[in-house]
Design an enzyme around this catalytic site. Structure first.
Site, mmCIF file in Angstrom:
data_model
loop_
_atom_site.group_PDB
_atom_site.id
_atom_site.type_symbol
_atom_site.label_atom_id
_atom_site.label_comp_id
_atom_site.label_asym_id
_atom_site.label_seq_id
_atom_site.Cartn_x
_atom_site.Cartn_y
_atom_site.Cartn_z
ATOM 1 N N ARG A 47 -7.901 38.347 -3.321
ATOM 2 C CA ARG A 47 -9.032 39.217 -3.659
ATOM 3 C C ARG A 47 -8.681 40.701 -3.522
ATOM 4 O O ARG A 47 -9.513 41.515 -3.125
ATOM 5 C CB ARG A 47 -10.264 38.885 -2.803
ATOM 6 N N SER A 86 -19.580 35.583 -2.616
ATOM 7 C CA SER A 86 -19.104 35.559 -1.230
ATOM 8 C C SER A 86 -19.158 36.963 -0.647
ATOM 9 O O SER A 86 -18.523 37.878 -1.161
ATOM 10 C CB SER A 86 -17.673 35.021 -1.166
ATOM 11 N N GLU A 131 -16.559 41.852 1.557
ATOM 12 C CA GLU A 131 -15.864 41.967 0.272
ATOM 13 C C GLU A 131 -16.479 42.973 -0.692
ATOM 14 O O GLU A 131 -15.752 43.697 -1.378
ATOM 15 C CB GLU A 131 -15.793 40.590 -0.395
#
Length: 361
Positions: free
Chosen positions: A166, A243, A338
């Site tokens: 990511r 997420s 994130e």
């Protein structure tokens, strides 16, 4: 290019949170990108790029630097007669969902399990977007981007992009604005081998089995819907960013202990071992649907945060901190948020910086 001032950003994000952009430019024609460069020079700041808004937290006070909403469209397919591979070059503003559907209809494998992920193609190398056994690093060939340091358009190979879990050279940087993304896909009626347990169970096949592309995509959508991860305006869990936390890295001793507790611990393509953040959140004692901060609660389907009512970025930051601190206290594992931040939300910024600092020590 269409330029507006004092534009509400909340409706342009999946969380539906935050204030205004002082200046927002919508780019639909790639030929107009020089106008973006001119705008940035006039405003005295490099722009932030907004695609589908599915991984963005906008500060309550809004965003003072220019925001470019990337809405360029277009896909070009080119077959390599020597290798039989197909290169697919896509404008950065093209929606990822539409691209995945096009690759499936053209009998190309490599992106089918990315179906249902909101956002634009230009965001995929930034995040090294991945799901259910596939990620962009598997198929990325190159990108073209505007380099704000050198003031010119550049081409970067997949290796240049330094894709990780990511992350990439584009993450946490305003140096580049992505313009096009080129993937290398393989002609096949069959998917990549199904490696994700829940998808394999929906398909009723052993893990490692390839299936028809359309069947793989349908199974992934079934799993995503069960977690509230397909955007649906009628779903009470719709206001989310997927997420909220990255899957944290664990060492060998932690992995052994977590596996004994039946935690989903897996080796990732970057060579590191990670555990599911959702599992950790559940292990820390949180319940589905549980209120965490004003206007922010757990999803009723999956251990991730969702917004409702008049939620604020400040409340989202508070909820993220509450979850991360509880997970740290119960499991000893640090979670890293994130979503990217547009504007200034000190509590959220501190949480991200502290987590990143912890990860580097």
């Amino acid at each position: 290019m269409y330029v507006r001032t004092q534009v509400p950003l909340a409706p342009l994000t999946t969380l539906g949170i935050g204030g205004n952009a002082v200046v927002l430019a919508e780019l639909t024609d790639p030929a107009d990108f020089p106008d973006v460069v001119g705008l940035a020079r006039r405003e005295g700041a490099r722009p932030l790029v907004l695609g589908g808004g599915s991984n963005i937290l906008v500060a309550d006070a809004g965003c003072g630097v220019p925001v470019v909403r990337m809405a360029t469209q277009g896909v070009a397919f080119e077959r390599d007669d020597d290798s039989e591979a197909v290169t697919v070059t896509v404008q950065a503003g093209h929606m990822l969902q539409d691209l995945v559907e096009e690759t499936i209809s053209n009998g190309l494998t490599g992106m089918e399990t990315l179906i249902g992920i909101p956002g634009t193609v230009g965001a995929t190398p930034v995040q090294n977007v991945g799901a259910y056994g596939q990620e962009v690093a598997d198929v990325l060939m190159r990108v073209t981007a505007w380099d704000w340091v050198t003031g010119r358009e550049v081409t970067l190979s997949a290796e240049d992009c330094r894709l990780g879990h990511r992350t990439s050279i584009f993450k946490h940087s305003t140096r580049w604005t992505l313009l096009t993304v080129t993937f290398r896909l393989r002609p096949s009626e069959l998917s990549s081998p199904i490696t994700y347990g829940m998808v394999a169970r929906v398909l009723d096949v052993p893990k490692g089995t390839p299936v028809l592309l359309a069947d793989a995509a349908a199974a992934v959508l079934t799993v995503r819907r069960s977690k509230g991860m397909v955007l649906d305006p009628g779903d009470s869990d719709n206001r989310n960013v997927g997420s909220v936390f990255l899957s944290p890295v664990v060492d060998e001793k932690q992995a052994e202990k977590l596996r004994a507790e039946q935690a989903p611990v897996n080796a990732f393509p970057d060579g590191l071992t990670r555990v599911s953040a959702s599992w950790l959140i559940k292990a820390a004692g949180f319940a589905l649907g549980q209120p965490i901060a004003p206007g922010i609660r757990m999803s009723t389907k999956h251990f991730t945060l969702v917004a409702e009512g008049h939620a604020t970025a400040g409340a989202f930051a508070e909820a993220s901190r509450t979850v991360a601190e509880s997970v740290q206290e119960v499991t000893g594992i640090q979670l890293t948020p994130e979503p990217d931040l547009f504007g200034d939300e000190p509590a959220y910024l501190r949480l991200k910086q502290n987590a990143l600092a912890s990860a580097t020590h």
